[in-house]
Design a protein around this motif. Structure first.
Motif, PDB file in Angstrom:
ATOM      1  N   MET A   1       0.847  -1.195   0.000  1.00  0.00           N
ATOM      2  CA  MET A   1       0.000   0.000   0.000  1.00  0.00           C
ATOM      3  C   MET A   1       0.883   1.247   0.000  1.00  0.00           C
ATOM      4  N   TYR A   2       0.448   2.267  -0.706  1.00  0.00           N
ATOM      5  CA  TYR A   2       1.204   3.500  -0.766  1.00  0.00           C
ATOM      6  C   TYR A   2       0.258   4.673  -0.564  1.00  0.00           C
ATOM      7  N   PRO A   3       0.744   5.760   0.049  1.00  0.00           N
ATOM      8  CA  PRO A   3      -0.162   6.876   0.334  1.00  0.00           C
ATOM      9  C   PRO A   3      -0.447   7.717  -0.902  1.00  0.00           C
ATOM     10  N   TYR A   4      -1.198   7.163  -1.855  1.00  0.00           N
ATOM     11  CA  TYR A   4      -1.655   7.953  -2.985  1.00  0.00           C
ATOM     12  C   TYR A   4      -2.942   7.337  -3.508  1.00  0.00           C
ATOM     13  N   HIS A   5      -3.691   8.131  -4.263  1.00  0.00           N
ATOM     14  CA  HIS A   5      -4.780   7.570  -5.040  1.00  0.00           C
ATOM     15  C   HIS A   5      -4.699   8.222  -6.410  1.00  0.00           C
ATOM     16  N   TYR A   6      -5.145   7.555  -7.417  1.00  0.00           N
ATOM     17  CA  TYR A   6      -4.962   8.053  -8.769  1.00  0.00           C
ATOM     18  C   TYR A   6      -5.880   9.234  -9.036  1.00  0.00           C
ATOM     19  N   GLY A   7      -5.362  10.181  -9.806  1.00  0.00           N
ATOM     20  CA  GLY A   7      -6.118  11.377 -10.134  1.00  0.00           C
ATOM     21  C   GLY A   7      -5.228  12.275 -10.959  1.00  0.00           C
ATOM     22  N   PRO A   8      -5.641  13.536 -11.201  1.00  0.00           N
ATOM     23  CA  PRO A   8      -4.858  14.436 -12.050  1.00  0.00           C
ATOM     24  C   PRO A   8      -3.541  14.824 -11.403  1.00  0.00           C
ATOM     25  N   SER A   9      -2.490  14.930 -12.182  1.00  0.00           N
ATOM     26  CA  SER A   9      -1.210  15.421 -11.669  1.00  0.00           C
ATOM     27  C   SER A   9      -1.224  16.936 -11.719  1.00  0.00           C
ATOM     28  N   GLY A  10      -0.362  17.562 -10.891  1.00  0.00           N
ATOM     29  CA  GLY A  10      -0.378  19.018 -10.797  1.00  0.00           C
ATOM     30  C   GLY A  10       0.914  19.620 -11.274  1.00  0.00           C
ATOM     31  N   TYR A  11       0.857  20.830 -11.791  1.00  0.00           N
ATOM     32  CA  TYR A  11       2.026  21.534 -12.260  1.00  0.00           C
ATOM     33  C   TYR A  11       2.024  22.953 -11.734  1.00  0.00           C
ATOM     34  N   ALA A  12       3.212  23.489 -11.592  1.00  0.00           N
ATOM     35  CA  ALA A  12       3.365  24.836 -11.049  1.00  0.00           C
ATOM     36  C   ALA A  12       2.923  25.875 -12.071  1.00  0.00           C
ATOM     37  N   PRO A  13       2.635  27.116 -11.610  1.00  0.00           N
ATOM     38  CA  PRO A  13       2.183  28.154 -12.535  1.00  0.00           C
ATOM     39  C   PRO A  13       3.290  28.585 -13.488  1.00  0.00           C
ATOM     40  N   HIS A  14       2.915  29.300 -14.530  1.00  0.00           N
ATOM     41  CA  HIS A  14       3.837  29.903 -15.498  1.00  0.00           C
ATOM     42  C   HIS A  14       4.663  28.846 -16.220  1.00  0.00           C
ATOM     43  N   GLY A  15       4.125  27.641 -16.376  1.00  0.00           N
ATOM     44  CA  GLY A  15       4.801  26.616 -17.136  1.00  0.00           C
ATOM     45  C   GLY A  15       5.923  25.916 -16.417  1.00  0.00           C
ATOM     46  N   TYR A  16       6.129  26.209 -15.144  1.00  0.00           N
ATOM     47  CA  TYR A  16       7.190  25.542 -14.368  1.00  0.00           C
ATOM     48  C   TYR A  16       6.742  24.131 -14.055  1.00  0.00           C
ATOM     49  N   ASN A  17       7.443  23.140 -14.602  1.00  0.00           N
ATOM     50  CA  ASN A  17       7.020  21.751 -14.503  1.00  0.00           C
ATOM     51  C   ASN A  17       8.052  20.943 -13.719  1.00  0.00           C
ATOM     52  N   PRO A  18       7.813  20.653 -12.442  1.00  0.00           N
ATOM     53  CA  PRO A  18       8.795  19.924 -11.646  1.00  0.00           C
ATOM     54  C   PRO A  18       8.978  18.476 -12.085  1.00  0.00           C
ATOM     55  N   TYR A  19       8.113  17.992 -12.974  1.00  0.00           N
ATOM     56  CA  TYR A  19       8.199  16.609 -13.404  1.00  0.00           C
ATOM     57  C   TYR A  19       8.824  16.458 -14.788  1.00  0.00           C
ATOM     58  N   ALA A  20       9.330  17.550 -15.347  1.00  0.00           N
ATOM     59  CA  ALA A  20       9.788  17.539 -16.732  1.00  0.00           C
ATOM     60  C   ALA A  20      10.831  16.464 -16.989  1.00  0.00           C
ATOM     61  N   TYR A  21      11.662  16.169 -15.960  1.00  0.00           N
ATOM     62  CA  TYR A  21      12.720  15.179 -16.133  1.00  0.00           C
ATOM     63  C   TYR A  21      12.481  13.938 -15.275  1.00  0.00           C
ATOM     64  N   GLY A  22      11.232  13.708 -14.938  1.00  0.00           N
ATOM     65  CA  GLY A  22      10.914  12.548 -14.111  1.00  0.00           C
ATOM     66  C   GLY A  22      10.616  12.966 -12.697  1.00  0.00           C
ATOM     67  N   PRO A  75      -5.934   3.024   8.568  1.00  0.00           N
ATOM     68  CA  PRO A  75      -6.375   1.829   9.282  1.00  0.00           C
ATOM     69  C   PRO A  75      -6.075   0.565   8.483  1.00  0.00           C
ATOM     70  N   GLY A  76      -5.447  -0.396   9.151  1.00  0.00           N
ATOM     71  CA  GLY A  76      -5.157  -1.674   8.523  1.00  0.00           C
ATOM     72  C   GLY A  76      -3.903  -1.713   7.685  1.00  0.00           C
ATOM     73  N   ALA A  77      -3.170  -0.601   7.630  1.00  0.00           N
ATOM     74  CA  ALA A  77      -1.952  -0.552   6.812  1.00  0.00           C
ATOM     75  C   ALA A  77      -0.755  -0.168   7.672  1.00  0.00           C
ATOM     76  N   GLN A  78       0.425  -0.547   7.224  1.00  0.00           N
ATOM     77  CA  GLN A  78       1.650  -0.194   7.935  1.00  0.00           C
ATOM     78  C   GLN A  78       1.964   1.281   7.733  1.00  0.00           C
ATOM     79  N   ALA A  79       2.402   1.949   8.777  1.00  0.00           N
ATOM     80  CA  ALA A  79       2.752   3.366   8.681  1.00  0.00           C
ATOM     81  C   ALA A  79       3.905   3.564   7.708  1.00  0.00           C
ATOM     82  N   ILE A  80       3.904   4.697   7.032  1.00  0.00           N
ATOM     83  CA  ILE A  80       4.952   5.052   6.081  1.00  0.00           C
ATOM     84  C   ILE A  80       5.629   6.328   6.563  1.00  0.00           C
ATOM     85  N   THR A  81       6.945   6.382   6.453  1.00  0.00           N
ATOM     86  CA  THR A  81       7.699   7.568   6.869  1.00  0.00           C
ATOM     87  C   THR A  81       8.522   8.083   5.691  1.00  0.00           C
TER      88      THR A  81
END
Length: 238
Positions: A1-22, A75-81
């Motif tokens: 289990m991982y602390p995420y659920h699928y949905g839209p990804s987000g990007y910074a304003p003015h075209g700044y894309n923190p994911y551009a290189y992965g 609940p029911g999952a191991q804590a993640i740090t």
């Protein structure tokens, strides 16, 4: 289990894309801070209460840095740090999540509310993406009071707060001894108190740790200095 659920990804304003290189790549340079860095640091608070899908996160700040130690539970999952680095540029929030116990590195982006108390946005990880919200806790500022009357051994200290900051100007006196002055940085996490003493007129740097009483008016604990150590206690005046 991982602390995420699928949905839209987000990007910074003015075209700044923190994911551009992965997802795992830090852009390597951030935009210029939009306001005084001291103000930015204050807005980081002491703790963030965060939620992403069914996971609830507690992000606790390390002193006055922009590094946070985070724990997520469900609940029911191991804590993640993980270890987080948080940056603010105007009302734009950027969070880099690393050293995750689940091996999942992430980038969170979001928008700070006008009152500086909440953030909402999107995140993207090596595995998964989704939306997140957080409430910023600034509680230690209100609990710092105005003056601390402190005692350690035969010395009596008066610690006076600078405005609304967590920096105090301290003076210690003892009959027959020369007065000592220093600058203190005080942080309160829950009922735990940390005091860093620097620029001491006697050349003695110290760290004080203590426990805040239930009514928030007294602190007792121990301290360790470059030279010596002992116990201390203080009464907080509001």
């Amino acid at each position: 289990m991982y602390p995420y659920h699928y949905g839209p990804s987000g990007y910074a304003p003015h075209g700044y894309n923190p994911y551009a290189y992965g997802v795992v790549n830090d852009p390597g340079g951030y935009p210029t801070e939009a306001s005084d860095p001291a103000v930015r640091q204050q807005e980081l608070g002491v703790e963030w209460h965060e939620q992403e899908g069914p996971w609830r996160g507690i992000w606790r700040r390390r002193g006055n840095s922009n590094t946070f130690d985070a724990t997520w539970t469900m609940p029911g999952a191991q804590a993640i740090t993980a270890v987080l680095t948080i940056h603010m540029f105007g009302n734009f929030v950027y969070v880099l999540r690393q050293n995750s116990s689940d091996g999942n590195t992430c980038v969170y982006t979001g928008t700070l509310s006008g009152d500086g108390r909440t953030v909402s946005g999107n995140f993207r990880c090596i595995r998964g993406q989704g939306t997140w919200t957080a409430t910023i806790i600034h509680r230690e500022r209100a609990r710092l009071g105005r003056i601390w009357h402190e005692q350690e051994g035969g010395w009596n200290g008066v610690w006076t707060r600078r405005g609304n900051s967590n920096v105090f100007d301290a003076r210690w006196t003892m009959p027959g001894a020369q007065e000592i002055t220093a600058v203190l940085t005080i942080n309160i996490y829950g009922n735990n108190v940390q005091v860093l003493r620097r620029n001491s007129s006697d050349g003695n740097n110290c760290e004080y740790t203590g426990t805040l009483s239930g009514d928030g008016r007294t602190v007792t604990g121990t301290y360790r200095c470059t030279q010596g150590g002992g116990s201390w206690r203080a009464t907080i005046t509001f």
